[in-house]
Each structure stands twice: as structure tokens, then as C-alpha cells.
Motif scaffolding. Structure first.
Motif, PDB file in Angstrom:
ATOM      1  N   CYS A   1     -27.026 -65.865  22.338  1.00 47.40           N
ATOM      2  CA  CYS A   1     -27.910 -64.870  22.946  1.00 47.40           C
ATOM      3  C   CYS A   1     -29.166 -65.581  23.430  1.00 47.40           C
ATOM      4  O   CYS A   1     -29.825 -66.276  22.665  1.00 47.40           O
ATOM      5  CB  CYS A   1     -28.276 -63.786  21.933  1.00 47.40           C
TER       6      CYS A   1
ATOM      7  N   GLU B   1     -31.885 -64.327  24.227  1.00 46.12           N
ATOM      8  CA  GLU B   1     -33.117 -63.693  23.749  1.00 46.12           C
ATOM      9  C   GLU B   1     -33.463 -64.123  22.325  1.00 46.12           C
ATOM     10  O   GLU B   1     -34.577 -64.541  22.059  1.00 46.12           O
ATOM     11  CB  GLU B   1     -32.974 -62.162  23.794  1.00 46.12           C
ATOM     12  N   CYS B   2     -32.485 -63.967  21.407  1.00 41.61           N
ATOM     13  CA  CYS B   2     -32.805 -64.213  19.988  1.00 41.61           C
ATOM     14  C   CYS B   2     -32.070 -65.421  19.417  1.00 41.61           C
ATOM     15  O   CYS B   2     -32.215 -65.731  18.240  1.00 41.61           O
ATOM     16  CB  CYS B   2     -32.501 -62.973  19.149  1.00 41.61           C
TER      17      CYS B   2
ATOM     18  N   CYS C   1     -26.135 -57.962  22.756  1.00 35.71           N
ATOM     19  CA  CYS C   1     -26.347 -58.704  21.513  1.00 35.71           C
ATOM     20  C   CYS C   1     -26.483 -57.724  20.344  1.00 35.71           C
ATOM     21  O   CYS C   1     -27.321 -56.831  20.373  1.00 35.71           O
ATOM     22  CB  CYS C   1     -27.592 -59.574  21.632  1.00 35.71           C
TER      23      CYS C   1
ATOM     24  N   CYS D   1     -30.224 -58.331  18.522  1.00 37.50           N
ATOM     25  CA  CYS D   1     -31.507 -57.921  19.092  1.00 37.50           C
ATOM     26  C   CYS D   1     -31.358 -56.807  20.130  1.00 37.50           C
ATOM     27  O   CYS D   1     -32.354 -56.300  20.640  1.00 37.50           O
ATOM     28  CB  CYS D   1     -32.229 -59.133  19.702  1.00 37.50           C
TER      29      CYS D   1
HETATM   30 ZN   LIG Z   1     -29.966 -61.376  20.730  1.00 33.88          ZN
END
Ligand SMILES: [Zn+2]
Length: 211
Positions: free
Chosen positions: A127, A129-130, A147, A150
Motif C-alpha cells: 500500500c 499510503e501506509c 487497503c 488504512c
Molecule cells: Zn494502506
């Protein structure tokens, strides 16, 4: 005092196993990637020297990496031991470490076949983002492109490092640079060989038994 190192090819599960062992033994897991990023962020002397190499995507010279490790080992939480994850990476680093008086009690060598490395890494997704990690077969996200951790949408991707060609390259680099460490530590009588195939939980049990 437990001074350990986790050794193995990419995808062997070194990070996962080191993390669990660190919690269990109450010692820090020391990864040079983390040390480098922290030193750069905190603008330490060594961090400032390492930054240009990191920014250019080059390997950071051994003396800087080893300097950071030696500094890290002076911290209080490392008094009862530590576990190196992905370090030393070369014979030269291992020898320098010994010269600096940093010696390891046990080196845990996780053995996984090339086919298994490909199988694991090619199906890996991250992911953006996280940084959560998924595996399309063993631990896929619940819905294809969202995801679980997150909630970000369209954030799940394959790292450029995990394509078949890159995996082959990483395996070649591992064999040329890092695999010689197996013989190095075996000669010193410190090597523990662990079968790394199967579920992480099974591998963990094998390590616990061997230690
Ligand atoms: Zn994520």
C-alpha cells in the motif's frame, strides 16, 4: 546476552522473524535501512555524510554503515543484546564488524529455494499510503484495490523491486555478496541453519527450538 543476526535471501522472511524474536527476547531489531533513514532525518554527522549516497540511490560506504551500527549499539536498549536484520551484507562488513569488537553469538541462516523466493515476492503488493504488505495468494486485501489497513483506494501496487527481473537481480546480488557469510560464520561455529519454507509461524517455531 543474545547477539544475533538474521541471514537469508530476499523474501526469506528475515524482517518478520527478526521482529518477532526481538519482542520475545526483549532486544532491539537493528536494520541498517532504518538506521540510515533515521540518521539522515536527524542530520547526525554520519547521516549528513550518507545522505548524498542515499539520494543518488547508491550504496552507502561500509565505514559509514558500520559507524552507525556501532553508535546504535551504545544505546541502553542494546545492553542485553540485539538482532541484526539484513546486516552485515558483505564479507567485508562482517570482517570490519569483528575488527570493531562487535561479535555475534548466533547467525540464523534462513534457507529458501529460488523458486520459493519468486513465488513469494512476485505476488507481493504494497500500500503506497501506509506501507501495508499483502500477498495475492496468502494474505490478499479483502477487496481488490482498497487497503484493509488504512482504507485508501487505488493504493495497492507492486514495488518495482518485486518484478521477476528485479527479483532475479536481487538473488544474484545476494549470492555473490551475502551468501559467502554462511561459510564465514559456519567456520566460527556460530551458524544455525533454518528451513524457511512453510508458514511464518512454523519457521518461528523452528528458530525457537534451535536457539
Ligand atoms: Zn494502506
Amino acid at each position: 546476552m543474545k547477539r544475533l543476526m538474521m541471514l537469508g535471501p530476499p523474501g526469506a522472511g528475515k524482517g518478520t522473524q527478526a521482529q518477532q524474536l526481538a519482542v520475545e527476547l526483549n532486544i532491539p531489531q537493528i536494520s541498517t535501512g532504518d538506521l540510515l533513514r533515521a540518521a539522515k532525518k536527524n542530520q547526525t554527522d554520519l547521516g549528513k555524510k550518507a545522505a548524498p549516497h542515499m539520494d543518488n540511490g547508491k550504496l552507502v560506504p561500509d565505514d559509514l554503515v558500520i559507524g552507525m551500527v556501532v553508535e546504535r549499539l551504545k544505546e541502553e536498549d542494546a545492553e542485553q543484546g540485539y538482532i541484526f536484520d539484513g546486516f552485515p551484507r558483505t564479507l567485508k562488513q562482517a570482517e570490519s564488524l569483528e575488527e570493531m569488537g562487535v561479535s555475534l553469538d548466533n547467525v540464523i541462516s534462513i534457507i529458501v529455494s529460488d523458486e520459493e523466493v519468486h513465488r513469494r515476492l512476485e505476488a507481493r503488493r504494497t500500500c503506497s499510503e501506509c506501507k501495508a504488505i499483502y500477498h495475492l495468494i496468502f494474505s490478499p486485501p479483502k477487496s481488490e484495490n482498497t487497503c484493509d489497513k488504512c482504507g485508501a483506494e487505488g493504493s495497492i501496487y507492486q514495488r518495482a523491486d518485486d518484478t521477476p527481473e528485479k527479483i532475479e537481480e536481487r538473488l544474484r546480488a545476494y549470492k555473490a555478496q551475502t551468501e559467502p557469510l554462511i561459510a564465514f560464520y559456519q567456520e566460527k561455529g556460530r551458524l544455525i541453519q533454518i528451513d524457511g519454507e512453510g508458514a511464518p509461524e512454523e519457521v518461528k517455531k523452528r528458530i525457537q527450538k534451535a536457539l
